[in-house]
Design a protein around this motif. Sequence first.
Motif, short mmCIF file in Angstrom:
data_model
loop_
_atom_site.label_atom_id
_atom_site.label_comp_id
_atom_site.label_asym_id
_atom_site.label_seq_id
_atom_site.Cartn_x
_atom_site.Cartn_y
_atom_site.Cartn_z
N VAL A 11 0.85 -1.19 0.00
CA VAL A 11 0.00 0.00 0.00
C VAL A 11 0.89 1.24 0.00
O VAL A 11 1.87 1.31 0.73
CB VAL A 11 -0.93 0.01 1.24
N ILE A 14 -2.60 5.24 3.11
CA ILE A 14 -3.81 4.87 3.84
C ILE A 14 -4.52 6.17 4.21
O ILE A 14 -3.89 7.11 4.68
CB ILE A 14 -3.47 4.10 5.13
N ALA A 62 -7.35 3.02 0.38
CA ALA A 62 -5.98 2.56 0.20
C ALA A 62 -5.56 2.89 -1.23
O ALA A 62 -6.30 2.65 -2.18
CB ALA A 62 -5.88 1.06 0.43
N TYR A 64 -2.65 2.27 -4.14
CA TYR A 64 -1.63 1.31 -4.54
C TYR A 64 -0.77 1.91 -5.65
O TYR A 64 -0.92 3.07 -6.01
CB TYR A 64 -2.29 0.01 -5.04
N GLU A 69 -6.84 3.11 -6.48
CA GLU A 69 -7.37 3.29 -5.13
C GLU A 69 -8.57 2.38 -4.90
O GLU A 69 -9.33 2.10 -5.81
CB GLU A 69 -7.81 4.74 -4.91
N ALA A 90 -4.61 -4.43 2.50
CA ALA A 90 -3.16 -4.63 2.38
C ALA A 90 -2.85 -5.86 1.55
O ALA A 90 -1.93 -5.85 0.71
CB ALA A 90 -2.56 -4.77 3.78
N GLY A 93 -3.28 -5.55 -2.35
CA GLY A 93 -2.26 -4.82 -3.09
C GLY A 93 -1.19 -5.73 -3.53
O GLY A 93 -0.43 -5.80 -4.30
#
Length: 93
Positions: A11, A14, A62, A64, A69, A90, A93
């Motif tokens: 990630v 956040i 999140a 990436y 997103e 997490a 990703g």
Amino acid sequence: MAWRASLSRSVKEIRFLFCQSSPASAPAREFVKKNYADIKTSNPSLPFLVRECSGVEPQLWARYDMGVERCVSLGGLTEAQIDKKLEDLAKAG
């Protein structure tokens, strides 16, 4: 919670979005209050953003690689469920 130590590998950012005062956002506020230090200690270069907006539904974003997103709603979730949502993002990703 070994996945937290490798969070910054999958990630790139956040973002928590929640209301400062609504009961629906209370679990998200508590999650951030209790877990921010641990996540930042394990991932010091990971941007961990907290955005407060009156009346908004709590959300977790999140980001990436390549600007991709993903967003999940945190409305009605407990702190443990929010932790699971973050873990799922997490791993995605």
